[in-house]
Design an enzyme around this catalytic site. Structure first.
Site: not given
Length: 785
Positions: A443, A446, A522
């Site tokens: 997670d 990026e 999400d």
């Protein structure tokens, strides 16, 4: 700070709390200053085009065409894929390629073309280069699939990276798909799509773009044929698409257009031509075979941010067991860490984590751990100290470690573009394995740094190794998650060589399928979020990432019983079937939505368990062929224009068509069928396509169809493998492939081929072998009679 930035600053405080919010404000200013110092200001530029052709040099598979101000290298490979690169760009180095670049096709020939241009002729494709640098990809029969106009560069007068733009034309009837994870897909409408992996900073819906995974990979489907195009460049860019339009007569069509603008880096491109199955096979051979998940990862997963501790996890697992609900994995989010620090455990809430993992595994349930890349920048933190000792962290232009803000507070970021750093990080998973974890989800990669305004990531001036070449975050950003996945996957391969790793990642880039899959991130709770979930899975599959799925129920908020059930029904037919929710969101256990939903959810879970052998087969076939488990309904009939516009149904492999309910209150829905005969799997009624049918879709089910003649491996009542066979139409044959589960290791799995046909008034099923057809070794159930 403008008004929009001020709104974002206030929002940041609300999302992460006052202390973190203030850190996010300070970081945003600090990053702005770092880029002002570390990046060159935009200098005067000069525009350049290739100019007129001056000559050509043949080479194996193609050659080099020279122009007055540039040169173009073209190579047709033995796999049929075509590469071309401007200004001397070569296929390597590339983060997308799964191994050595495929060799050139010795039969491909560079030869003069009319009007002073050149062309490369091969068995599957012809590439025509005009005398001014236009590049056309044509079928062997000469039909143009894609025409790239001469590119344009803008070069700084004093040197530096040149930005470029490439405009292409496709057929008027063509449809665009891909570009990574796009919530508004899977068909990409007119508009601009940014190529910059981005955390949207909250839950997203169909109107939000870009998201966590962007890829310069498009699949273009038209009457004349299908092609996949990949612009191998990881820099920030934008793809602007415009669909064409067909006029009333010949010569009145308006071509579809694609414009790619990139802020630096090479202008190089790969194109694959053929059927959808063929182009994805070529794509997988180029970028690497998809990782094969262990069979348990194809079951049902339950996750939550904020279980609260070991006791709650045990209660939920017991709840599944007591209600007869199959469960295969539980995922622990960042709350199980000590102060949100990866590779640690909160001993107060999880005092006996290895024992918990062992108890759950005895019940057939695996534990999966989240892993974030941000390392708390604090002496005494073991991971930070170890990383400092091996110079593992991304640095700024002055050589200082870049400090961002994520859940642990001020944090530093491993530079996964360095081989040594990947090896160091991969070794850290030994701690996770010792805690009993069997799988991992990456997670915040990026990568994210909380920022009150501007881009929520590292400074663009941050320095990266890029495999020793050196460069900054403008080039490294989009491949950061890909390289983190590689570090984890290779580390797990070394730590547990006898087991297939299970890993999926929120961010990534072209080639990420080599290391695992992904999930939606999400996605917002609501009916638009449900629709976006399907769009993401379909679009990613067409980019070569076959294993993915959404947060069932949505990440935030409280889904209604109807919405949760419809999402659950969709998730049961997707590769990654996982419920998940945010810290302050409503519960996601099926029994929390009432007895009616619980009963319907039980049917869904039992059906997923029954279909597990089919999912195992699809996983093995994806690894061998690159074909996604979940495919658009036009997969086998791309020439059917009505199917190309169908976005609310999908094929699961070759044998099943699933039509989920995506609208509130719907108890019936229209389903567009591809050509051939299809059976409603509940009623057994047959329908002939192509065409549209209207079916009942009560809360208890969604329409699912089986292809006539299909041989589907399923789990029998005794737990063993059996074959469900749907009768072929009279006078026709059918069949299917079956890959029996060989366990979760690396043993070679046997691909078995079955044929179904009518013989003497009854349906027979035989296995094809080198010695001729034989009777199946599994029980057979014939349906559709």
């Amino acid at each position: 700070m403008n008004g929009r930035d001020l709104v974002r600053a206030v929002r940041a405080v609300g999302l992460v709390g006052a202390v973190q919010g203030l850190r996010a404000v300070r970081y945003a200013w600090r990053r702005r200053r770092a880029d002002a110092v570390g990046l060159r200001r935009r200098r005067p530029e000069r525009a350049r085009v290739p100019g007129a052709v001056t000559g050509a040099e043949p080479a194996p598979g193609g050659g080099v065409v020279r122009f007055a101000r540039s040169r173009l290298r073209i190579t047709v490979t033995v796999t049929g894929a075509v590469f071309w690169g401007w200004d001397g760009a070569d296929p390597e180095p590339s983060y997308a390629l799964g191994g050595p670049c495929p060799g050139p096709d010795p039969r491909a020939v560079l030869e003069p073309d009319k009007d002073g241009g050149w062309r490369v002729v091969s068995e599957r494709v012809t590439v025509v280069v005009s005398r001014h640098g236009e590049v056309a990809v044509c079928t062997p029969g000469g039909v143009v699939l894609r025409r790239d106009l001469p590119p344009r560069w803008w070069e700084p007068v004093e040197g530096g990276e040149a930005r470029w733009v490439l405009r292409s034309e496709v057929a008027a009837d063509a449809r665009f798909f891909g570009l990574g994870g796009r919530a508004a897909g899977p068909r990409l409408r007119d508009g601009a799509y940014r190529l910059w992996n981005t955390d949207p900073g909250g839950s997203f819906g169909p109107g939000d773009d870009p998201l966590y995974i962007t890829m310069p990979v498009q699949m273009v489907v038209a009457d004349a044929g299908t092609h996949l195009v990949f612009h191998d460049n990881s820099w920030d860019g934008t793809v602007t698409l415009s669909e064409g339009a067909e006029g009333a007569g010949s010569g009145h069509d308006r071509a579809g257009t694609c414009e790619v603008r990139v802020e630096g880096g090479p202008l190089r491109c790969w194109v694959m031509v053929g059927t959808p199955a063929r182009v994805l096979r070529a794509w997988a051979s180029l970028t690497g075979a998809p990782a094969l998940p262990p069979s348990w990862a194809l079951g049902h997963h339950h996750a939550r941010w904020g279980f609260g501790g070991e006791r709650e996890v045990r209660r939920i697992v017991a709840g599944y067991r007591e209600r007869g609900l199959p469960l295969d994995a539980v995922h622990l989010d960042i709350e199980h860490f000590d102060a949100f620090q990866a590779f640690t455990v909160d001993r107060e809430t999880y005092p006996g984590l290895p024992g918990l993992a062992e108890d759950l595994r005895r019940d057939g349930v695996r534990l999966v751990s989240i892993v974030d890349p941000g390392v708390k920048a604090s002496a005494g933190n073991a991971v930070y100290d170890a990383g400092e000792s091996v110079d593992a962290f991304v640095r700024d232009a002055a050589g200082r470690p870049v400090r961002g803000v994520v859940w642990p507070g001020e944090s530093v970021y491993p530079d996964f573009t360095a081989r040594g750093v990947r090896k160091w990080w991969g070794g850290l998973y030994e701690e996770r394995l010792a805690q009993g974890f069997a799988g991992f989800w990456h997670d915040m990669n990026e990568p994210v740094s909380f920022a009150a305004f501007g881009d929520p990531t590292l400074p663009r001036s941050a320095r990266h190794s890029l495999e020793g070449r050196g460069g900054d975050h403008r080039e490294a950003h989009n491949v950061y998650g890909l390289c983190m996945a590689r570090a984890g996957y290779e580390g797990l391969r070394e730590l547990r060589p006898q087991e297939r790793p299970f890993l999926f990642s929120r961010s990534g880039w072209a080639g990420m399928q080599r290391y695992g899959g992904t999930w939606s991130g999400d996605v917002a709770t609501g009916w638009p979020g449900l629709r976006a979930s399907l769009s993401l899975v379909l679009g990613l599959g067409l980019c070569g990432v076959p294993y993915s799925g959404p947060d069932v129920g949505g990440f935030d908020g409280d889904p209604s019983p109807e919405l949760f059930l419809r999402w659950f029904q969709l998730g049961a037919y997707l590769p990654l079937f996982r419920t998940h929710a945010a810290l302050r969101a409503g519960r996601r256990e099926p029994w929390e939505f009432g007895e009616e939903v619980l009963g319907h959810a039980r049917v869904v879970l039992v059906e997923r368990r029954r279909l597990l052998p089919y999912f195992v087969t699809l996983a093995h076939l994806a690894r061998r062929t690159g074909a996604p488990y979940v495919r658009p309904v036009w997969w086998g009939s791309p020439e059917d224009r009505a199917l190309r516009d169908c976005e609310d149904a999908f094929l699961l492999g070759d044998s099943l068509l699933v039509a989920p309910v995506l609208e509130p209150g719907a108890v019936r829905r229209a389903v567009r069928l591809p050509r051939g005969r299809w059976y409603d799997v509940v009623s057994g009624k047959a329908y002939d396509g192509p065409g549209q049918v209207l079916l009942d879709a009560p809360l208890s089910r969604v329409p699912v169809f089986a292809r006539a003649g299909a041989v589907i491996p399923v789990r029998g009542a005794d737990g063993g493998l059996s074959l469900e066979v749907w009768a072929p139409a009279k006078g026709r044959t059918g069949g299917g492939l079956v890959v029996p589960d060989a366990g979760d290791g690396w043993e070679a799995a046997e691909v078995q081929r079955y044929v179904s046909r009518w013989r003497a008034g009854r349906v027979v099923v035989e296995r094809e072998t080198g010695g001729g057809p034989v009777e199946p070794a599994y029980p057979v159930r014939i349906r559709g009679l």
